[in-house]
Structures are given as structure tokens and as C-alpha cells.
Design an enzyme around this catalytic site. Structure first.
Site, PDB file in Angstrom:
ATOM      1  N   TYR A  11       0.829  -1.215   0.000  1.00 30.14           N
ATOM      2  CA  TYR A  11       0.000   0.000   0.000  1.00 30.14           C
ATOM      3  C   TYR A  11       0.865   1.268   0.000  1.00 30.14           C
ATOM      4  CZ  TYR A  11      -3.167   3.492   2.097  1.00 30.14           C
ATOM      5  OH  TYR A  11      -3.882   4.629   2.387  1.00 30.14           O
ATOM      6  N   ASP A  31      10.023  -7.589  -3.469  1.00 34.50           N
ATOM      7  CA  ASP A  31       8.784  -7.912  -2.744  1.00 34.50           C
ATOM      8  C   ASP A  31       8.472  -9.379  -2.960  1.00 34.50           C
ATOM      9  OD1 ASP A  31       5.937  -7.922  -1.891  1.00 34.50           O
ATOM     10  OD2 ASP A  31       6.117  -5.745  -1.989  1.00 34.50           O
ATOM     11  N   ASN A  35       1.683  -9.917   0.678  1.00 34.76           N
ATOM     12  CA  ASN A  35       0.512  -9.094   1.041  1.00 34.76           C
ATOM     13  C   ASN A  35       0.251  -8.030  -0.027  1.00 34.76           C
ATOM     14  OD1 ASN A  35      -1.622  -8.626   2.853  1.00 34.76           O
ATOM     15  ND2 ASN A  35      -0.567  -6.845   3.703  1.00 34.76           N
ATOM     16  N   SER A 124       6.665   3.401  13.168  1.00 31.41           N
ATOM     17  CA  SER A 124       5.248   3.632  13.426  1.00 31.41           C
ATOM     18  C   SER A 124       5.081   4.399  14.731  1.00 31.41           C
ATOM     19  CB  SER A 124       4.562   2.277  13.550  1.00 31.41           C
ATOM     20  OG  SER A 124       3.295   2.421  14.131  1.00 31.41           O
ATOM     21  N   TYR A 148       3.991  -6.258  17.535  1.00 34.34           N
ATOM     22  CA  TYR A 148       4.242  -5.496  16.304  1.00 34.34           C
ATOM     23  C   TYR A 148       5.029  -4.216  16.630  1.00 34.34           C
ATOM     24  CZ  TYR A 148       3.371  -2.141  12.570  1.00 34.34           C
ATOM     25  OH  TYR A 148       3.528  -1.177  11.603  1.00 34.34           O
ATOM     26  N   LYS A 152       9.095  -2.784  15.704  1.00 34.28           N
ATOM     27  CA  LYS A 152       9.495  -1.478  15.154  1.00 34.28           C
ATOM     28  C   LYS A 152      10.529  -0.824  16.079  1.00 34.28           C
ATOM     29  CE  LYS A 152       6.914  -1.531  11.496  1.00 34.28           C
ATOM     30  NZ  LYS A 152       7.560  -1.722  10.189  1.00 34.28           N
ATOM     31  N   PHE A 177       1.914   7.992  11.366  1.00 31.31           N
ATOM     32  CA  PHE A 177       0.674   7.984  12.137  1.00 31.31           C
ATOM     33  C   PHE A 177      -0.325   7.108  11.351  1.00 31.31           C
ATOM     34  CE2 PHE A 177       1.395  10.198  16.101  1.00 31.31           C
ATOM     35  CZ  PHE A 177       2.759  10.361  15.945  1.00 31.31           C
ATOM     36  N   ASN A 197      -8.932  -4.586   9.327  1.00 32.27           N
ATOM     37  CA  ASN A 197      -8.860  -4.267  10.757  1.00 32.27           C
ATOM     38  C   ASN A 197      -8.970  -2.771  10.969  1.00 32.27           C
ATOM     39  OD1 ASN A 197      -8.148  -6.916  11.699  1.00 32.27           O
ATOM     40  ND2 ASN A 197      -6.138  -6.596  10.752  1.00 32.27           N
ATOM     41  N   ARG A 230      -7.491   9.797  16.086  1.00 27.06           N
ATOM     42  CA  ARG A 230      -6.209   9.460  15.459  1.00 27.06           C
ATOM     43  C   ARG A 230      -5.781  10.592  14.532  1.00 27.06           C
ATOM     44  NH1 ARG A 230      -6.820   6.296  18.767  1.00 27.06           N
ATOM     45  NH2 ARG A 230      -6.656   4.012  18.754  1.00 27.06           N
ATOM     46  N   GLY A 293      -6.861  -2.971  23.999  1.00 30.98           N
ATOM     47  CA  GLY A 293      -5.548  -2.397  23.668  1.00 30.98           C
ATOM     48  C   GLY A 293      -5.608  -1.044  22.982  1.00 30.98           C
ATOM     49  N   ASP A 294      -6.816  -0.539  22.645  1.00 27.34           N
ATOM     50  CA  ASP A 294      -6.899   0.758  21.951  1.00 27.34           C
ATOM     51  C   ASP A 294      -6.564   1.921  22.886  1.00 27.34           C
ATOM     52  OD1 ASP A 294      -7.418   0.205  19.331  1.00 27.34           O
ATOM     53  OD2 ASP A 294      -9.556   0.699  19.396  1.00 27.34           O
TER      54      ASP A 294
HETATM   55  P1  NAD Z   1       1.606  -3.700   3.036  1.00 32.29           P
HETATM   56  O1  NAD Z   1       1.382  -5.039   3.666  1.00 32.29           O
HETATM   57  O2  NAD Z   1       0.606  -3.201   2.058  1.00 32.29           O
HETATM   58  O3  NAD Z   1       3.040  -3.679   2.325  1.00 32.29           O
HETATM   59  C1  NAD Z   1       4.125  -4.459   2.770  1.00 32.29           C
HETATM   60  C2  NAD Z   1       4.761  -5.095   1.535  1.00 32.29           C
HETATM   61  O4  NAD Z   1       5.873  -5.886   1.956  1.00 32.29           O
HETATM   62  C3  NAD Z   1       3.806  -6.033   0.795  1.00 32.29           C
HETATM   63  O5  NAD Z   1       3.909  -5.784  -0.585  1.00 32.29           O
HETATM   64  C4  NAD Z   1       4.313  -7.423   1.148  1.00 32.29           C
HETATM   65  O6  NAD Z   1       4.067  -8.345   0.108  1.00 32.29           O
HETATM   66  C5  NAD Z   1       5.780  -7.161   1.369  1.00 32.29           C
HETATM   67  N1  NAD Z   1       6.427  -8.099   2.296  1.00 32.29           N
HETATM   68  C6  NAD Z   1       6.006  -8.458   3.530  1.00 32.29           C
HETATM   69  N2  NAD Z   1       6.869  -9.330   4.086  1.00 32.29           N
HETATM   70  C7  NAD Z   1       7.870  -9.500   3.176  1.00 32.29           C
HETATM   71  C8  NAD Z   1       9.051 -10.276   3.153  1.00 32.29           C
HETATM   72  N3  NAD Z   1       9.378 -11.062   4.189  1.00 32.29           N
HETATM   73  N4  NAD Z   1       9.857 -10.209   2.067  1.00 32.29           N
HETATM   74  C9  NAD Z   1       9.528  -9.418   1.007  1.00 32.29           C
HETATM   75  N5  NAD Z   1       8.424  -8.658   0.968  1.00 32.29           N
HETATM   76  C10 NAD Z   1       7.595  -8.722   2.039  1.00 32.29           C
HETATM   77  O7  NAD Z   1       1.815  -2.665   4.224  1.00 32.29           O
HETATM   78  P2  NAD Z   1       1.865  -1.069   4.199  1.00 32.29           P
HETATM   79  O8  NAD Z   1       0.633  -0.561   4.826  1.00 32.29           O
HETATM   80  O9  NAD Z   1       2.264  -0.593   2.852  1.00 32.29           O
HETATM   81  O10 NAD Z   1       3.043  -0.832   5.238  1.00 32.29           O
HETATM   82  C11 NAD Z   1       4.400  -0.711   4.831  1.00 32.29           C
HETATM   83  C12 NAD Z   1       5.284  -0.585   6.060  1.00 32.29           C
HETATM   84  O11 NAD Z   1       4.844   0.530   6.831  1.00 32.29           O
HETATM   85  C13 NAD Z   1       5.229  -1.801   6.988  1.00 32.29           C
HETATM   86  O12 NAD Z   1       6.527  -2.026   7.486  1.00 32.29           O
HETATM   87  C14 NAD Z   1       4.305  -1.351   8.100  1.00 32.29           C
HETATM   88  O13 NAD Z   1       4.600  -1.999   9.326  1.00 32.29           O
HETATM   89  C15 NAD Z   1       4.624   0.135   8.181  1.00 32.29           C
HETATM   90  N6  NAD Z   1       3.516   0.932   8.740  1.00 32.29           N
HETATM   91  C16 NAD Z   1       2.265   0.845   8.167  1.00 32.29           C
HETATM   92  C17 NAD Z   1       1.217   1.573   8.722  1.00 32.29           C
HETATM   93  C18 NAD Z   1      -0.177   1.469   8.140  1.00 32.29           C
HETATM   94  O14 NAD Z   1      -1.131   1.847   8.815  1.00 32.29           O
HETATM   95  N7  NAD Z   1      -0.365   0.997   6.910  1.00 32.29           N
HETATM   96  C19 NAD Z   1       1.441   2.390   9.832  1.00 32.29           C
HETATM   97  C20 NAD Z   1       2.724   2.468  10.382  1.00 32.29           C
HETATM   98  C21 NAD Z   1       3.767   1.731   9.810  1.00 32.29           C
HETATM   99  N1  UDP Z   2     -12.174   1.654  14.756  1.00 27.42           N
HETATM  100  C1  UDP Z   2     -13.537   1.387  14.860  1.00 27.42           C
HETATM  101  N2  UDP Z   2     -14.067   0.372  14.103  1.00 27.42           N
HETATM  102  C2  UDP Z   2     -13.317  -0.383  13.246  1.00 27.42           C
HETATM  103  C3  UDP Z   2     -11.914  -0.090  13.138  1.00 27.42           C
HETATM  104  C4  UDP Z   2     -11.384   0.926  13.922  1.00 27.42           C
HETATM  105  O1  UDP Z   2     -14.245   2.038  15.620  1.00 27.42           O
HETATM  106  O2  UDP Z   2     -13.842  -1.297  12.589  1.00 27.42           O
HETATM  107  C5  UDP Z   2     -11.593   2.757  15.549  1.00 27.42           C
HETATM  108  C6  UDP Z   2     -10.492   2.340  16.507  1.00 27.42           C
HETATM  109  O3  UDP Z   2     -11.039   1.941  17.757  1.00 27.42           O
HETATM  110  C7  UDP Z   2      -9.628   3.608  16.588  1.00 27.42           C
HETATM  111  C8  UDP Z   2      -9.796   4.237  15.207  1.00 27.42           C
HETATM  112  O4  UDP Z   2     -10.975   3.655  14.642  1.00 27.42           O
HETATM  113  O5  UDP Z   2     -10.182   4.510  17.524  1.00 27.42           O
HETATM  114  C9  UDP Z   2      -8.622   3.946  14.262  1.00 27.42           C
HETATM  115  O6  UDP Z   2      -8.413   2.545  14.237  1.00 27.42           O
HETATM  116  P1  UDP Z   2      -7.357   1.874  13.254  1.00 27.42           P
HETATM  117  O7  UDP Z   2      -7.361   0.399  13.530  1.00 27.42           O
HETATM  118  O8  UDP Z   2      -7.619   2.316  11.858  1.00 27.42           O
HETATM  119  O9  UDP Z   2      -5.961   2.536  13.677  1.00 27.42           O
HETATM  120  P2  UDP Z   2      -5.091   2.339  15.026  1.00 27.42           P
HETATM  121  O10 UDP Z   2      -6.042   2.103  16.161  1.00 27.42           O
HETATM  122  O11 UDP Z   2      -4.205   1.175  14.758  1.00 27.42           O
HETATM  123  O12 UDP Z   2      -4.354   3.616  15.178  1.00 27.42           O
END
Ligand code: NAD
Ligand code: UDP
Length: 338
Positions: A11, A31, A35, A124, A148, A152, A177, A197, A230, A293-294
């Protein structure tokens, strides 16, 4: 520069890939598609009219990882690859430590073999844990509350030591964020494998009719409307932060942690209303129990990002919901054929 993106089909990775290609960098995506879908990369290639290298591989496959880095000779690596579901991490902690921590060690060893000394890492806001004060700034104590978040935090510590050991190494730890939204074309976006989720993809799937109703996890928090708050950030703003971090890594040394957020908090009901406005659809919801855990509320102090990277967010919640809706309505099944 020559930029190597682990997890570049995901993503955030695919949006960053698009941004980096539009700035004329040479790119290699590594990649395993565990996922993500290769179709995301095809779409980025079409949107940018640019080619780039792709290696299908697991970061845990040390020989393959090392060879890909030696072959591409990157100036900088942006490390997205990893697992990201908080709930799953509490059930399968070893899988999370292996993928996220051991995966980073494999990457760093490969980088050393290839003579690459710069990394931008996807950290994160979860590294902060329960807020001692808000907004979180980068000096806030680090106390993650789930495996998780611990992965990080551990990778941040490893990268700090890696920079201390060699004074020409550079690590930029971007503490995201809540990334949401999609590219304005509606061609790439977030495509969760199962029932989402996270709030925004869940709301999008309710709007498009794939899911019936949102469950709002608690309306009795000490927040303005009682629902969780958030700091949502548009994924295109986040991609631009990566482009700025790549530039920063090019002429700075050492390890810097930087918040990537807007500084603005929005509640669950703010998101629901903004999404209804953007989509013209009604989002039915029930208020249910709090999710274990929220945290009630958290948001960033993004001052350091502006001071060091010259970056700040440009998009508001309406832009985030509008682009998420465009992606979801044009691609109701994500990258799978409709
Ligand atoms: P995502 O799952 O869409 O992207 C992760 C990519 O890494 C996927 O394309 C997956 O196929 C690849 N991948 C996973 N494990 C691998 C492995 N062992 N070897 C090679 N490729 C692998 O996730 P995203 O939302 O794009 O997140 C990217 C990064 O940002 C992650 O490290 C995530 O923890 C971090 N992050 C995401 C968020 C969020 O809310 N999306 C928030 C904070 C941090
Ligand atoms: N949330 C919700 N319903 C859902 C998913 C999330 O009410 O189906 C709420 C959650 O409790 C939080 C906010 O939306 O207050 C953002 O949640 P998210 O999981 O997107 O992010 P994170 O909590 O990991 O920051």
C-alpha cells in the site's frame, strides 16, 4: 539516485514508488507479494510511463536479498517489507519478530555487502505506547504495547547502533501515524486480503456494499465525541515524506527519528461523516465495546519533519476520504478482477 524499495508493491510502497519514479530516480522493487499483487506495479508503470526493476523475493532469503542489492547497487534503501497487523502479532509473535527484525538484519547485511550506507525505515507511532503527553514529539518515551510495536522499536535500536558503529551510515526512522486514502487516479490503493482491521478500509467497504455495517469500538472515551481520535495522513502526503527523506539521507549522516503525521486529530465519527460527504453514501454503524488495547487518542507533533525535511501534510480528511472512495468504487474487489 538509485533507490531500492523492499515491499514496494504494498500500500505505502506503491504510492512511494510512484512518487519516486516521478522524481526521475532509478528504482528496484524487492517484494515477495505475500501481502500485495503484482498488478499494483503494472499500474504504477502505466501511470508514470516509466520502467523499473522488480525482484520477487523474501527479505528473509539472505542469498537472494544480498544478490539483488549487489546487482542493483542502490544509493539508498527504503524498507517497507514487513508484517503489520497488531492483533495477529499478539497471536504469532515469533512470526513478527522473524519477519520484521530478522528481515531487517538480512537486509542490512546485504546492504553492507553492496556498499549501501543509507536506509529510510517504515517505523510507526505505535513505538510510543500510552501517551504521557500529547502531541507525541520524537522525545516522548518509547514503550510499545504489542509485539508489532516491539518489532518497530527493536529495528529502531538496531539502526541506531548501525549508525553509531560507522559514522558514514544514515538511517531515517519515519514514524507514521495513520496512513489512509489513495492516489488521485483511483488506480492504486489499499487492498486488504481479509476483512479490514483498520477504520478507513472498513468504512470504504461498507460504503461500497461489501460489508454491512461499521462497528464503532467505544463511544465513552474522554474525547470530544467519545470515539477514538487518530492523526490520519493521506498516503500521497506520506509518499512525499519518503521522497523528502531520500533527499535528506543523501546529504546527512547518522540516525534521525521523525514523526510523519498532520498534527490534527480526527474521531471515528469525524471519519464516518467525512466519508459520507465524499461518497454520497450512508455509513450505518453500531457502537460496540471498546477494542482491547486501543488508546483513546493520539496525534503527532510534526515540527521536526518540517524542520529537517521541509515537509508537511497538504491534504485534509475530505481529500483522504474522496480518494479512498474513488479507489474503492472503481475497484470494488481491489486488484482482483471485478
Ligand atoms: P503492506 O502489507 O501493504 O506492504 C508491505 C509489503 O511488503 C507487501 O507488498 C508485502 O508483500 C511485502 N512483504 C512483507 N513481508 C515480506 C518479506 N518477508 N519479504 C519481502 N516482501 C515482504 O503494508 P503497508 O501498509 O504498505 O506498510 C508498509 C510498512 O509501513 C510496513 O513495514 C508497516 O509496518 C509500516 N507501517 C504501516 C502503517 C499502516 O497503517 N499501513 C502504519 C505504520 C507503519
Ligand atoms: N475503529 C472502529 N471500528 C473499526 C476499526 C477501527 O471504531 O472497525 C476505531 C479504533 O477503535 C480507533 C480508530 O478507529 O479509535 C482507528 O483505528 P485503526 O485500527 O484504523 O488505527 P489504530 O487504532 O491502529 O491507530
Amino acid at each position: 539516485m538509485r533507490v531500492f524499495l523492499t515491499g514496494g508493491a504494498g500500500y505505502i510502497g506503491s504510492h512511494t514508488l510512484l512518487e519516486v519514479l516521478s522524481q526521475d530516480h532509478e528504482v528496484c522493487v524487492y517484494d515477495d507479494f505475500s501481502n500485495s499483487e503484482p498488478e499494483a506495479l503494472n499500474r504504477v508503470a502505466k501511470l508514470t510511463n516509466r520502467s523499473f526493476e522488480t525482484v520477487e523475493g523474501d527479505v528473509l532469503d539472505r542469498p537472494k536479498m544480498r544478490q539483488a542489492l549487489i546487482d542493483f547497487r542502490p544509493d539508498v534503501v527504503v524498507h517497507f517489507a514487513g508484517k503489520k497487523a497488531v492483533g495477529e502479532s499478539t497471536e504469532k509473535p515469533l512470526m513478527y519478530y522473524r519477519n520484521n527484525v530478522e528481515g531487517t538484519l538480512s537486509l542490512l547485511e546485504g546492504m553492507e555487502a553492496a556498499g549501501c550506507k543509507r536506509i529510510v525505515f517504515s517505523s510507526s507511532a505505535t513505538v510510543y505506547g500510552d501517551p504521557h503527553y500529547l502531541p507525541y514529539d520524537e522525545a516522548h518515551p518509547l514503550a510499545p504495547t504489542n509485539p508489532y510495536g516491539m518489532t518497530k522499536y527493536m529495528v529502531e535500536l538496531i539502526l541506531k547502533d548501525w549508525c553509531t558503529a560507522q559514522d558514514d551510515n544514515t538511517a531515517v526512522l519515519l514514524r507514521y501515524f495513520n496512513p489512509v486514502g489513495a492516489h488521485e487516479s483511483g488506480e492504486i490503493g489499499e487492498d486488504p486480503n481479509d476483512i479490514p482491521n483498520n477504520l478507513m478500509p472498513f468504512v470504504s467497504q461498507v460504503a461500497v456494499g461489501r460489508l454491512e455495517k461499521l462497528r464503532v469500538f467505544g463511544a465513552d472515551y474522554e474525547t470530544p465525541d467519545g470515539t477514538g481520535v487518530r492523526d490520519y495522513i493521506h498516503v500521497v502526503d506520506l509518499a512525499k515524506a519518503h521522497a523528502a527523506a531520500i533527499g535528506f539521507a543523501g546529504d546527512h549522516k547518522g540516525c534521525e527519528a521523525i514523526n510523519v503525521g498532520s498534527g490534527q486529530g480526527s474521531s471515528v465519527l469525524d471519519v464516518v461523516r467525512a466519508f459520507e460527504g465524499a461518497s454520497g453514501r450512508n455509513i450505518p454503524y453500531d457502537v460496540v465495546e471498546r477494542r482491547a488495547g486501543d488508546i483513546a487518542e493520539f496525534y503527532a507533533d510534526p515540527t521536526k519533519a518540517y524542520n529537517l525535511l521541509g515537509w508537511k501534510t497538504e491534504c485534509d480528511l475530505a481529500d483522504m476520504c474522496g480518494s479512498a472512495w474513488k479507489w474503492q468504487s472503481q475497484n470494488p474487489n481491489g486488484y482482483k478482477p471485478n
